[in-house]
Design an enzyme around this catalytic site. Structure first.
Site, PDB file in Angstrom:
ATOM      1  CB  CYS A  74       2.329   3.758  -3.021  1.00  0.00           C
ATOM      2  SG  CYS A  74       3.607   3.760  -2.165  1.00  0.00           S
ATOM      3  CB  CYS A 120       5.424   5.786   1.638  1.00  0.00           C
ATOM      4  SG  CYS A 120       5.904   5.637   0.045  1.00  0.00           S
TER       5      CYS A 120
HETATM    6  C1  LIG Z   1       2.931   0.223  -7.906  1.00  0.00           C
HETATM    7  C2  LIG Z   1       2.446   0.339  -6.497  1.00  0.00           C
HETATM    8  C3  LIG Z   1       3.185   0.333  -5.509  1.00  0.00           C
HETATM    9  C4  LIG Z   1       2.733   0.438  -4.415  1.00  0.00           C
HETATM   10  N1  LIG Z   1       3.337   0.390  -3.073  1.00  0.00           N
HETATM   11  C5  LIG Z   1       2.858   0.609  -1.713  1.00  0.00           C
HETATM   12  C6  LIG Z   1       3.665   0.342  -0.773  1.00  0.00           C
HETATM   13  O1  LIG Z   1       4.998   0.320  -0.757  1.00  0.00           O
HETATM   14  N2  LIG Z   1       3.062   0.466   0.358  1.00  0.00           N
HETATM   15  C7  LIG Z   1       1.731   0.451   0.524  1.00  0.00           C
HETATM   16  O2  LIG Z   1       1.150   0.475   1.815  1.00  0.00           O
HETATM   17  N3  LIG Z   1       0.969   0.446  -0.502  1.00  0.00           N
HETATM   18  C8  LIG Z   1       1.436   0.602  -1.650  1.00  0.00           C
HETATM   19  N4  LIG Z   1       0.656   0.665  -2.925  1.00  0.00           N
HETATM   20  C9  LIG Z   1      -0.822   1.116  -2.720  1.00  0.00           C
HETATM   21  C10 LIG Z   1      -1.731  -0.269  -2.206  1.00  0.00           C
HETATM   22  O3  LIG Z   1      -1.615  -1.041  -3.160  1.00  0.00           O
HETATM   23  C11 LIG Z   1      -3.157   0.386  -2.434  1.00  0.00           C
HETATM   24  O4  LIG Z   1      -3.337   1.489  -1.680  1.00  0.00           O
HETATM   25  C12 LIG Z   1      -4.121  -0.528  -1.963  1.00  0.00           C
HETATM   26  O5  LIG Z   1      -4.140  -1.931  -2.523  1.00  0.00           O
HETATM   27  C13 LIG Z   1      -5.672  -0.236  -2.126  1.00  0.00           C
HETATM   28  O6  LIG Z   1      -6.577  -1.283  -1.640  1.00  0.00           O
HETATM   29  P1  LIG Z   1      -7.979  -1.253  -2.345  1.00  0.00           P
HETATM   30  O7  LIG Z   1      -8.859  -2.319  -1.718  1.00  0.00           O
HETATM   31  O8  LIG Z   1      -8.499   0.294  -1.702  1.00  0.00           O
HETATM   32  O9  LIG Z   1      -8.051  -1.028  -3.778  1.00  0.00           O
HETATM   33  P2  LIG Z   1      -7.452  -2.460  -4.518  1.00  0.00           P
HETATM   34  O10 LIG Z   1      -6.449  -3.201  -4.037  1.00  0.00           O
HETATM   35  O11 LIG Z   1      -7.069  -1.814  -5.812  1.00  0.00           O
HETATM   36  O12 LIG Z   1      -8.731  -3.281  -4.800  1.00  0.00           O
HETATM   37  C14 LIG Z   1      -9.887  -2.800  -5.545  1.00  0.00           C
HETATM   38  C15 LIG Z   1     -10.780  -4.105  -5.998  1.00  0.00           C
HETATM   39  O13 LIG Z   1     -12.126  -3.638  -6.345  1.00  0.00           O
HETATM   40  C16 LIG Z   1     -12.466  -4.249  -7.359  1.00  0.00           C
HETATM   41  N5  LIG Z   1     -13.555  -3.662  -8.216  1.00  0.00           N
HETATM   42  C17 LIG Z   1     -13.144  -2.577  -9.119  1.00  0.00           C
HETATM   43  N6  LIG Z   1     -14.051  -2.254  -9.654  1.00  0.00           N
HETATM   44  C18 LIG Z   1     -15.178  -3.105  -9.276  1.00  0.00           C
HETATM   45  C19 LIG Z   1     -16.407  -2.960  -9.549  1.00  0.00           C
HETATM   46  N7  LIG Z   1     -17.227  -2.116 -10.347  1.00  0.00           N
HETATM   47  N8  LIG Z   1     -17.366  -3.881  -8.923  1.00  0.00           N
HETATM   48  C20 LIG Z   1     -16.744  -4.841  -7.906  1.00  0.00           C
HETATM   49  N9  LIG Z   1     -15.384  -4.858  -7.747  1.00  0.00           N
HETATM   50  C21 LIG Z   1     -14.612  -4.024  -8.459  1.00  0.00           C
HETATM   51  C22 LIG Z   1     -11.150  -4.740  -8.091  1.00  0.00           C
HETATM   52  O14 LIG Z   1     -11.191  -5.835  -8.900  1.00  0.00           O
HETATM   53  C23 LIG Z   1     -10.129  -5.092  -7.159  1.00  0.00           C
HETATM   54  O15 LIG Z   1     -10.187  -6.279  -6.579  1.00  0.00           O
HETATM   55  C24 LIG Z   1       1.143   0.371  -4.130  1.00  0.00           C
HETATM   56  C25 LIG Z   1       0.301   0.520  -5.103  1.00  0.00           C
HETATM   57  C26 LIG Z   1       1.067   0.272  -6.446  1.00  0.00           C
HETATM   58  C27 LIG Z   1       0.147   0.078  -7.856  1.00  0.00           C
END
Ligand SMILES: Cc1cc2nc3c(=O)[nH]c(=O)nc-3n(C[C@H](O)[C@H](O)[C@H](O)COP(=O)(O)OP(=O)(O)OC[C@H]3O[C@@H](n4cnc5c(N)ncnc54)[C@H](O)[C@@H]3O)c2cc1C
Length: 669
Positions: free
Chosen positions: A213, A396
């Protein structure tokens, strides 16, 4: 590097060439390749067998949405889909910005990961250590191997606090005013430091390179600025004389990656007296109070003293992905930007932060990526063409102050793709209160209500075509309304629309009350467009054949007044307290023509803040009079209408249903 077609050709050869059947291939042979949605279950063999039709690595935003959307929309059986994630908690990360602004508690934004997973999904609470895509295997940290037919890689990215020298120590030190919204452990320190800070130089940083983000670093700044403004410590109109000075130090050359929103944010920065340090990339914190910034083109690093600093750490692909055969040159899972399929391994898919999709990494992007991945993966399982394509949609919600959000929505190439702009003709670069409610109230609510169940499609609302009766607690919902082929990424069969129908859920036999129509031949059932019905019964006072109320009744007719009765009435009246005075409140003041001209001028200068109500109060007349002599410009009226419509989007199913029913009843008047 193998090309996809080459890899597909070589895979059987490689498998055949092994002299002894490896453990991997022995395990793999348990899996069948039955098309999704057919009744043929995967043969999981004896209990504990580790072979699945689909393995999802990561149970974050993407992992939850993908695994549940697959499960509910395509009728997979028990343990057909496995999710591997070692985390105890699942976090709603976008909410950490709200925690940083003192608007939410971080504990309220997380759930035990296990509690979110449907029992039909097999959960491995383990770390994945490596991938062997040629053998269709993933290896866990304990050495166990899991085989798959299709692999979805969504483990997110790493947040590297260590990459900035001195940052971990500063974050841990409770006395230092260094904090970050980019971590569960650190996000609540942000507001605590902002509240404690009474004067000095505040720096807000954003690194060069990929982050989650890209708007969040400045959201933290805008909220802090607003807080200090309200506390009388910062005057945006005269920043140089304020107790606090604010720097925004970013590794980027601009405020935001999309020109349209960047231009407006740059205006805000200047209007509010924030000092911009562009192409300044924080690399170290020295002596607890000096920030060191790397500069481009070999320029000398800049050292700047600070009293408070909000840091956005550097982020990047996780080592086990980066070092695997699935990674591209930068370490992300190397997928096609349209289909979300791996460029070399046909049965590997990725979306979300871990993927190489060239768009801003957000939870919002995942709402548009998920249906594409799910469609293409299930088409592949069924031996059909992967025909869905992702257009790079991401969003965003930029908090620009308490009570206002600029809702940036765009697709590949930084092209705006505005949901509300298109629906209501408003400019989303203008920060609005309605968007603030979306960010603060609606998104956190819908995340755990529907997003993690794979039932929320972002701009398409509850537009994911799920199987009736499939999502726990929403049996019978259709999750779709009016179709709009132009909207969103192209997922054949998907529909657009915010309203969902709970008609079937309400009329399901178990909950159905006695039908009032059975007992009233005059009652009429009216249907709403959503399929809901409401019943209109004749009012009890209307005459029917059986009713006698309209026939003159000698016993009920009024008695003829006698002189004695009239005298008694007069006495009774005289005994009452005196009648209330007539309302003598003075009417509204008449305005002079000069005052009317002034009203008109004020209205023209600032129609948003000079509302009819405020001007009426100021000039001592009625709001109606103001509306007549100085009507609000059309664009303001339309903006207010759009705000009201936006607020409607935060309504729950019952409220929406009640409104639809009211509208329909009104037509019967
Ligand atoms: C401060 C902040 C503000 C944000 N603001 C926004 C916003 O306003 N709007 C918006 O849309 N998005 C926002 N985001 C971004 C959004 O949260 C992420 O883009 C989204 O959560 C990504 O999802 P993901 O599933 O790809 O990764 P994640 O949600 O990070 O999930 C990854 C998962 O994989 C697991 N994992 C990691 N390594 C391993 C492994 N080796 N083996 C098995 N599992 C593993 C982890 O435990 C985790 O559960 C923000 C993020 C942050 C940090």
């Amino acid at each position: 590097m193998l090309h996809r077609s080459t890899a597909a050709t070589l895979r059987p050869l490689l498998q055949r060439s092994s002299v002894q059947p490896s453990a991997a291939s022995a395990v793999r042979s348990l899996a069948t390749v039955a098309p999704a949605g057919t009744a043929t279950p995967v043969d999981h063999g004896a209990s504990g067998s580790r072979s699945h039709k689909i393995v999802v690595v990561g149970g974050g935003s993407a992992g939850m949405a993908v695994s549940h959307q697959l499960l509910y929309s395509h009728g997979f059986s028990q343990d057909d889909i496995a999710v591997i994630d070692p985390s105890e908690w699942h976090h709603y990360q976008p909410g950490w910005t709200l925690v940083g602004g003192g608007l939410k508690n971080k504990e309220d934004l997380r759930r035990p990961l296990k509690s979110l997973l449907d029992p039909k999904l097999k959960h491995y609470a383990a770390n994945v250590q490596g991938f062997s895509p040629d053998d269709n295997l993933v290896t866990l940290a304990n050495g166990d191997r899991i085989s798959y037919d299709q692999l979805v890689v969504v483990p997110g990215i790493g947040i590297n606090f260590d990459a900035i020298k001195g940052l971990p120590e500063a974050l841990q030190d409770p006395d230092s005013l260094v904090s970050s919204i980019y971590g569960y452990d650190t996000c609540d320190k942000v507001f605590a430091t902002i509240e404690r800070f009474k004067g000095g130089n505040a720096i807000f940083t954003q690194p060069a390179g990929v982050i989650k983000c890209a708007g969040a670093p400045q959201k933290a700044m805008w909220l802090a600025l607003d807080h200090w403004k309200r506390a009388g410590l910062y005057d945006p109109a005269d920043a140089s004389k304020s107790a606090i000075s604010i720097d925004f130090a970013t590794g980027l050359p601009v405020m935001f990656g999309v020109p349209k929103y960047s231009a407006r944010l740059e205006e805000l920065r200047k209007e509010r007296g924030v000092n911009g340090l562009f192409q300044h990339d924080l690399v170290a914190i020295e002596d607890g109070n000096t920030a060191v910034f790397a500069r481009p083109d070999g320029a000398e690093p800049l050292r700047r003293k600070f009293d408070l600093m909000h840091v956005t750490p550097k982020m990047g692909p996780l080592a086990f992905v980066k070092e695997s055969p699935l990674a591209d040159g930068a370490g992300f899972v190397d997928v096609d930007q349209g289909s979300t399929r791996h460029k070399r391994y046909d049965n590997v898919w990725s979306i979300g932060d871990a993927s190489s999709l060239p768009t801003s990494k957000t939870a919002a992007a995942i709402t548009a990526e998920t249906p594409v991945l799910v469609r293409n993966l299930t088409q592949t399982l069924a031996g059909k063409e992967a025909d869905a394509s992702y257009d790079g949609y991401t969003s965003c919600p930029l908090l620009t102050e308490y009570g206002k959000v600029m809702l940036a929505e765009f697709k590949y190439g930084g092209q705006p793709k505005e949901t509300f702009g298109n629906l209501f003709g408003i400019d989303q670069a203008t920060p609005r209160r309605a968007f603030y409610h979306l960010k603060k109230d609606f998104f956190p609510w819908v995340y755990y209500k529907s997003y993690v169940k794979g039932a929320w499609a972002g701009p398409k609302g509850w537009g994911v075509p799920l199987k009736p009766g499939s999502v726990a607690g929403t049996a019978g919902r259709t999750f779709s309304t009016a179709a709009s082929p132009s909207a969103g990424s192209s997922v054949p069969g998907s529909r657009r629309g915010f309203a969902s129908s709970s008609a079937a859920a309400r009329n399901s036999p178990a909950r159905r009350p006695r039908d009032p129509l059975d007992h009233s031949p005059n009652a009429v059932r009216h249907a709403l467009p959503s399929g809901e019905t409401f019943i209109v019964r004749p009012p009890p006072t209307s005459g029917t054949v059986a009713s006698t109320t309209l026939i003159p009744q000698p016993l009920l007719s009024a008695p003829t007044p006698t002189p004695a009765a009239e005298a008694a009435d007069r006495d009774a009246l005289a005994a009452l307290p005196p009648a209330l005075k007539r309302n003598t409140r003075k009417g509204a003041k008449m305005l002079t023509s000069e005052q009317i001209a002034e009203v008109q001028q004020l209205r023209q200068l600032d129609p948003i803040n000079n509302t009819a109500g405020r001007l009426a109060k100021r000039f001592g007349c009625t709001p109606l009079f103001i509306q007549i002599v100085a009507p609000a410009p059309k664009v303001v009226k339309e903006g207010r209408l759009a705000d009201a419509k936006l607020r409607e989007l935060t309504w729950g199913a019952n409220k929406r249903l009640a409104k639809a029913e009211r509208d329909e009843r009104r037509k019967l008047w």
